[in-house]
Design a protein around this motif. Structure first.
Motif, PDB file in Angstrom:
ATOM      1  N   GLY A 205       0.837  -1.202   0.000  1.00 38.09           N
ATOM      2  CA  GLY A 205       0.000   0.000   0.000  1.00 38.09           C
ATOM      3  C   GLY A 205       0.867   1.246   0.000  1.00 38.09           C
ATOM      4  O   GLY A 205       0.647   2.179  -0.756  1.00 38.09           O
ATOM      5  N   GLU A 231       2.335   1.809   9.104  1.00 34.99           N
ATOM      6  CA  GLU A 231       2.853   2.998   8.410  1.00 34.99           C
ATOM      7  C   GLU A 231       1.752   3.826   7.757  1.00 34.99           C
ATOM      8  O   GLU A 231       1.729   5.046   7.877  1.00 34.99           O
ATOM      9  N   CYS A 232       0.832   3.157   7.004  1.00 34.02           N
ATOM     10  CA  CYS A 232      -0.146   3.917   6.222  1.00 34.02           C
ATOM     11  C   CYS A 232      -1.593   3.693   6.673  1.00 34.02           C
ATOM     12  O   CYS A 232      -2.496   4.374   6.181  1.00 34.02           O
TER      13      CYS A 232
HETATM   14 ZN   LIG Z   1       1.287   0.586   4.390  1.00 27.12          ZN
END
Ligand SMILES: [Zn+2]
Length: 244
Positions: A205, A231-232
């Motif tokens: 992603g 992270e996202c």
């Molecule tokens: Zn991610």
């Protein structure tokens, strides 16, 4: 949240369709020819204005030529009439006067004819300018028509593709638990990343390499547990490619 691994994997396919839907929507609303078509509309307007101005110059020159031609015709008529009268004149004084007038008219006709030639040259020049400008305008219009036809075809193709993708997405969405789909859509909204495949320690992603600690946590999680990329924030989907 819990969801079957199959459902989680289906989200990746849905995300792929969503990406393609976005592309086809962009192709439909912003065809690649759009910028040039707009540019040509501006060029056409400017060329049309120029053509109108040049046509005005041509019309003026033609009107002037007509006036001069009529001046020549009138003077010639008068000289011919004087000639006829001279032929039958008996009074020498009258004959002298007629001869003088014929001379003066001949000089005048010669002068007007010089001007006529000059104006004919101007008419020809103005006509050439109009023709050249018309050719430029035709060129612009031909290119514009071609691009507009191409844009229409592209828009039609993108519209058909969008409809096709929408049907495919609906079919896939129907196989996924509503709660999971809603979760994906919430994460994907406002430009966010909805779902990412974990491949060899990387979230696809956001393309970030997850830390060893994160991977350890992920390894411990049950397969039907819906995980998030640290992270996202995308739903992190595990497959045999994940390298766990
Ligand atoms: Zn991610």
């Amino acid at each position: 949240m819990k969801a079957t691994p199959e459902n989680q994997r289906t989200l990746l396919e849905i995300a792929d369709l969503d990406r393609r839907l976005l592309q086809s929507e962009r192709a439909r609303t912003q065809p690649s020819q759009g910028a040039r078509i707009n540019e040509l509309a501006g060029v056409r307007k400017q060329q049309l204005g120029e053509l109108t101005a040049l046509t005005g110059v041509l019309d003026d020159a033609r009107a002037e030529l007509k006036r001069i031609e009529s001046d020549v015709a009138l003077a010639t008529q008068r000289r011919d009439r004087d000639g006829e009268r001279l032929a039958t004149a008996t009074d020498p004084k009258q004959a002298q006067a007629l001869e003088n007038e014929i001379d003066s008219l001949t000089r005048r006709i010669s002068m007007i004819e010089d001007t006529e030639l000059e104006i004919m040259g101007r008419v020809e020049e103005a006509q050439n300018d109009v023709d050249a400008q018309q050719a430029l305008l035709d060129q612009t219009q031909t290119e514009g028509a071609k691009l507009t036809a191409a844009a229409k075809a592209d828009i039609a193709a993108a519209t058909a593709e969008g409809e096709h993708l929408t049907r495919d997405r609906a079919a896939l969405a129907g196989t996924v638990a509503a709660e999971l789909l809603a979760d994906y859509e919430r994460r994907a909204s406002r430009g966010g990343i909805g779902v990412g495949l974990l491949r060899r320690g990387v979230c696809e992603g956001c393309r970030m390499v997850l830390s060893g600690t994160d991977i350890t946590e992920i390894r411990k999680a049950a397969s039907d547990e819906v995980l998030s990329c640290p992270e996202c924030g995308a739903i992190l989907v595990r497959t045999e490619e994940s390298g766990l």
